[in-house]
Design an enzyme around this catalytic site. Structure first.
Site, PDB file in Angstrom:
ATOM      1  CD  GLU A 146     -59.034  50.255  28.570  1.00 23.31           C
ATOM      2  OE1 GLU A 146     -58.004  50.591  28.117  1.00 23.31           O
ATOM      3  OE2 GLU A 146     -59.487  51.635  28.848  1.00 23.31           O
ATOM      4  NE  ARG A 163     -51.437  56.562  24.783  1.00 23.53           N
ATOM      5  CZ  ARG A 163     -50.981  57.435  23.867  1.00 23.53           C
ATOM      6  NH1 ARG A 163     -50.805  58.679  23.722  1.00 23.53           N
ATOM      7  NH2 ARG A 163     -50.219  55.991  22.915  1.00 23.53           N
ATOM      8  CG  HIS A 207     -24.153  37.412   3.527  1.00 22.83           C
ATOM      9  ND1 HIS A 207     -24.582  37.770   4.918  1.00 22.83           N
ATOM     10  CD2 HIS A 207     -25.261  36.261   3.942  1.00 22.83           C
ATOM     11  CE1 HIS A 207     -24.944  37.296   5.575  1.00 22.83           C
ATOM     12  NE2 HIS A 207     -25.547  36.503   5.417  1.00 22.83           N
ATOM     13  N   GLY A 228     -28.899  32.505  -0.009  1.00 21.19           N
ATOM     14  CA  GLY A 228     -27.738  32.363   0.882  1.00 21.19           C
ATOM     15  C   GLY A 228     -28.041  31.879   2.406  1.00 21.19           C
ATOM     16  CB  THR A 239     -56.126  46.194  20.935  1.00 23.93           C
ATOM     17  OG1 THR A 239     -55.324  47.091  20.251  1.00 23.93           O
ATOM     18  CG2 THR A 239     -57.689  45.975  20.485  1.00 23.93           C
ATOM     19  NE  ARG A 256     -33.492  35.128  -5.721  1.00 28.12           N
ATOM     20  CZ  ARG A 256     -32.028  34.765  -4.651  1.00 28.12           C
ATOM     21  NH1 ARG A 256     -32.520  33.820  -4.600  1.00 28.12           N
ATOM     22  NH2 ARG A 256     -31.576  35.192  -4.680  1.00 28.12           N
ATOM     23  CB  SER A 296     -61.974  53.944  20.761  1.00 25.51           C
ATOM     24  OG  SER A 296     -60.600  53.707  20.573  1.00 25.51           O
ATOM     25  NE  ARG A 342     -28.366  26.627  -8.097  1.00 25.25           N
ATOM     26  CZ  ARG A 342     -28.935  27.344  -9.358  1.00 25.25           C
ATOM     27  NH1 ARG A 342     -29.135  26.915 -10.270  1.00 25.25           N
ATOM     28  NH2 ARG A 342     -29.108  28.466  -8.928  1.00 25.25           N
TER      29      ARG A 342
END
Ligand code: ADP
Ligand code: MG
Ligand code: MG
Length: 914
Positions: free
Chosen positions: A776, A571, A459, A105, A798, A340, A795, A96
């Site tokens: 920015e 915005r 499955h 699986g 990113t 498990r 602020s 196994r």
């Protein structure tokens, strides 16, 4: 000598649950259960390290492994009183797979190893059950042939099904020993034909080949895909557990099953599972025979049932988490084969974490740590709107396997699902007879999954729950024709056909299937277990805030409902783009002088004022960050190419076409001749080679100060209005895209001058507000100590900061992102997960530099990263005050922030396994 092999059985074990890394989850679990004295067939685990060495050394294991394996076999033979390959009393084995993180699986298992011509005959005689013996042999050849010899499953199926057809039966159990012997003979011929070698009879050879096949299955395409999806590292490898077989296929007093200590779909505390009599484990999950619900075992075998309930509930208490277990009954005796921590849907994760706190099993901290923030997504998604369902045709129902509502176009294969998604963004529902691990890419792109056969542990069900996709299985009402890409259903005597591309709506919560496109409604985030968990999360999150990015009052209200403590980014260009304003905005842009611009801006002022007032009211009591206009001006104008064509065509077109142009560009028909070329000229003037780095952000406000002026006036007049209603508000005006403090200084002066005038006029000179900037551009970050002189808050934008720091445009990155991430140039998409190593360092520097100038500088993030758990953790760690994200991600950010606070950055495991 290095230890590679770890034995377990007979009440002891070399390993334990803490050794998942070395033994894999399955091996460690078996060792632990063995030591606890539970009925586990004995065996040994070959460590994950051997798997790594196997791949490093050209698929060879170290010499010591063979020696230690022989020793392991010797111990096992003694414990079982049987010998490998002994015809009189053969030891049979399973081999196994199992890695540190469970991959259900995805890898291979081989059962009934040790069968050959001699042991089959011997076992038949010894057991007095020839059918059983030959069933084991044919199963072994089939599994070994498929897994270790790479022979296509279909070849075996063909032989097996032909024999069943000959017998005119559909049931495996109707095949006699003679039938099975005939099948075995054909199987062996098949092996000889396909591999040019006879089927290996030597059990030690069988064992070595099976072990290597299990290791090799680490790189099965589906396993590799699953790891990528679940962010499981490729380097950790799998263990190989060799274990004595117990037989669920011995008789009708035998059987195999799987179960959960709670319902993994909903989290409800009910014993949950299914089993099959006279079957080996793979029959239960294969979907060939539909298994029985575990409640039936209670009447069939009451003693075994209560023993199973007792063992598994003890396991749950011991591991303090919901268990997913596998068992086999051999002639009325129960054996545990696996346990498990079970995979669960988002709703189940939340419910059982909260209930386990109420039961006193775990602490609030543990409950908060246990739910992966990304899983909350499933609770935030819409459910079917009851009224709209009434207008659709109910096609029937299947077994509800993973909750939630899904609407999409039917696709009948994984490939088709992927192709349909690639062509159009409209959602897809994958419809299959049953799924196999090879369908995983199709399931991944589908909104929901529907299968015609299989039970709750098929499955499709297991994988869909793991992915959080709504899923219905075992819908026997549908007659599916996968090749013909359609299914039919009998609805009240009439045949309804659903073809590829037709919309269906499926409800994984109650199993119902509808023809058509259902409407959906939003869930209530402020009730039940979800609200309880988030309340606890907020207790641990402390002062670290979560705000939302919202441009309109409706979004602001949603954000509040989800627990946002303010707006981190509004915005304003979204207001400019609104249908009723775009003409006025264009007028402003086309104006040739300041006077013309001011006229248009004056028309915009009351509209903006109303928008801001709405936002302030929705966010009463909380700060609202409003960013001044950001995008390049040409975005508000018609596309240059279209316009060029229309200008060229104008002299030749008929009245109808002229009318179209007039409507499209907003001129009177009679003005077109003059206005259209003028418009084109302006568009050409504004055309930029690289708009991303062009005339946008504060650069607009600096060249056209009257725009900033108007926006500031709208903001402060709205603020006055709302304050007069007795509502407390806190406006924060944010200047975008600055690179130098000079730019901020310029814009800040405009804002402050307008504010002073408006507030003085209203008699509210003391109203509190802030002016700050969006960081920015790397230059702004690297000069943050100067910028902070003019900024009361930072602020981090990113999205742009990642683009500008990496010199990489987000929209162009998608063209090669797959390649980059496949070969691991980037660990993850830097536009989704904040790049700590590069962009993160720029941010960290700016935070420190900014605070060195202004210790009380308010700092947050408003890029899309603000709702991504790992990025939220980073923001927390470097001392930001808040994150801001889209409204639907606010709960995710709240939980991620609480986890960051509780773990101080050390929670990668919880994020992956919960
Ligand atoms: P997976 O990780 O895919 O669940 P397993 O190694 O757990 O694979 O094996 C699948 C099934 O094979 C088990 O659920 C069990 O029914 C059967 N099986 C494995 N080992 C044994 C054994 N020693 N005796 C009987 N059945 C076994
Ligand atoms: Mg298993
Ligand atoms: Mg930006």
């Amino acid at each position: 000598m290095k230890k590679y092999v770890y034995s377990f059985g007979g009440g002891t074990a070399d390993g334990n649950i803490k050794m998942k890394e070395i033994l894999g989850g399955k091996g460690a679990g078996l060792a632990d259960m063995s030591s606890a004295g539970l009925p586990v067939p004995p065996g040994f685990t070959i460590s994950t390290e051997v798997c790594t060495l196997f791949f490093e050394n050209n698929r060879q294991v170290p010499a010591d492994v063979a020696k230690q394996t022989r020793e392991g076999i010797a111990i096992l033979e003694k414990q079982m009183g049987q010998k490998l390959g002994d015809p009189k009393n053969p030891l049979l084995l399973s081999v196994r797979s199992g890695a540190k993180f469970s991959m259900p699986g995805m890898m291979n298992t081989i059962l009934n190893l040790g069968m050959n011509d001699a042991t089959a005959a011997g076992l038949a005689e010894k057991s007095g059950n020839a059918r059983f013996a030959y069933d084991c042999y044919r199963r072994f050849i089939q599994m070994f042939g498929q897994v270790a010899l790479n022979i296509e499953m279909e070849h075996f199926d063909h032989i097996y099904d032909t024999r069943k057809a000959k017998k005119k039966t559909k049931n495996d159990t109707d095949l006699t020993a003679e039938d099975l012997q005939a099948i075995i003979a054909d199987y062996k011929k098949l092996v000889l034909k396909e591999t040019k070698k006879p089927f290996p009879q030597d059990p030690m050879v069988q064992l070595e080949m099976s072990r290597d096949a299990v290791f090799s299955s680490w790189w099965n395409p589906k396993a590799a895909y699953y790891r990528k999806m679940e962010k499981i590292p490729d380097e950790i490898g799998t263990g190989a557990t060799v274990q004595a077989m117990v037989f669920g296929n011995m008789s009708d007093a035998s059987g195999s099953g799987v179960g959960f200590t709670r319902d993994p779909g909903t989290g409800e505390k009910v014993f949950y599972g299914e089993y099959l009599l006279n079957a080996q484990g793979e029959d239960v999950v294969a979907g060939i025979r539909t298994p029985e619900p575990i409640s039936k075992l209670k009447t069939m075998m009451p003693e075994v049932y209560s023993q199973l309930v007792e063992i598994t509930s003890n396991l749950e208490k011991h591991y303090r988490d919901m268990q997913d277990f596998e068992f086999t009954i051999e002639e009325g005796k129960l054996y545990m084969l696996q346990t498990r921590n079970g995979k669960r849907t988002g709703p189940a994760a939340v419910r059982l974490a909260v209930e386990m706190v109420e039961e006193g099993l775990i602490s609030k901290e543990e409950a908060v740590m246990r739910v992966a923030p990304a899983q909350l997504d499933q609770l935030l998604h819409p459910v079917f709107d009851a009224a709209s369902l009434k207008t659709l045709t109910l096609l029937g129902a299947g077994i509800e396997a993973s909750p939630g509502a899904a609407v999409g176009r039917a696709a009948f294969s994984a490939e088709d699902a992927v192709a349909m998604k690639a062509k159009s963004s409209a959602p897809v529902v994958l419809v299959r007879k049953e799924t196999t691990p090879d369908d995983i890419h199709g399931m991944d792109v589908a909104k929901g999954i529907l299968t015609a056969v299989g039970g709750k542990s098929s499955h499709a069900a297991v994988v869909a729950r793991g992915m959080g996709r709504p899923c219905i299985v075992g819908a026997s009402v549908i007659n599916i024709d996968e090749k013909g890409k359609k299914f039919t259903v009998n609805v009240g005597g009439k045949t309804v056909t659903v073809k590829e591309g037709d919309y269906i709506s499926i409800n994984g919560t109650d199993g119902k299937i509808y023809l058509g496109e259902a409407k959906t409604t939003d869930p209530d985030p402020n009730s039940g277990h979800f609200a309880t968990l988030l309340k606890w999360a907020d207790e641990f999150r402390g002062h670290f805030g979560v705000r939302a990015n919202a441009d309109i009052p409706r979004d602001a209200k949603v954000a509040r409902a989800f627990g946002a403590e303010g707006i981190g980014l509004c915005r304003t260009e979204h207001m400019f783009f609104a249908e009723d304003r775009i003409k006025i905005v264009q007028e402003m842009i086309l104006a040739t002088d300041e006077k013309g611009r001011r006229k248009a801006l004056k028309a915009l002022l009351p509209m903006q004022r109303k928008d801001f007032a709405g936002l302030f009211e929705a966010m009463e009591g909380f700060p609202v960050v409003i960013r001044t206009l950001d995008p390049p001006l040409h975005e508000f104008l018609p596309k240059r190419e279209n316009l060029m064509v229309d200008v060229a065509k104008l002299p030749y077109v008929d009245a109808k076409e002229k009318k179209r142009m007039a409507a499209e560009y907003g001129f009177a028909v009679k003005d077109l001749k003059k206005a259209l070329p003028a418009l084109l000229r302006r568009v050409e003037e504004l055309h930029e080679f690289n708009p991303m780095l062009g005339h946008r952000g504060c650069r607009l406000g600096i060249t056209y100060p009257e725009i900033t002026e108007m926006q500031a006036q709208a903001i402060f007049e709205a603020a006055v209005q709302v304050t007069k209603k007795g509502k407390k508000i806190l406006p924060e005006i944010m200047i975008p895209l600055i690179g130098s403090v000079k730019e901020l200084e310029h814009q800040r002066k405009i804002v402050v001058d307008v504010a002073t005038a408006v507030l003085a006029k209203a008699g509210m000179p003391d109203m509190k507000y802030m002016v700050g900037t969006m960081i920015e551009i790397p230059r702004a970050a690297m000069t943050a100590e100067l910028v902070a002189k003019e900024a009361e808050f930072f602020s981090f934008g990113t999205n742009d900061l990642t683009q500008t720091t990496m010199g990489l445009s987000r929209d162009d990155y998608t063209k090669f992102s797959k390649h980059y991430e496949d070969i691991k140039v980037f660990q993850a998409d830097p536009f989704a997960v904040l790049d700590r190593e590069g962009v993160g360092r720029v941010i960290e520097y700016a935070v420190k530099a900014g605070r060195s100038t202004r210790p009380d500088l308010e700092i947050g993030i408003c890029g899309e990263h603000g709702g991504e758990p790992s990025s939220v953790e980073f923001c927390y760690m470097i001392g930001m005050d808040y994150v801001s994200c889209s409204p639907y991600r606010v709960p995710i950010a709240r939980l991620a922030a609480a986890q960051a606070a509780l773990s101080k950055g050390d929670k990668s495991e919880a994020m992956r396994t919960a």
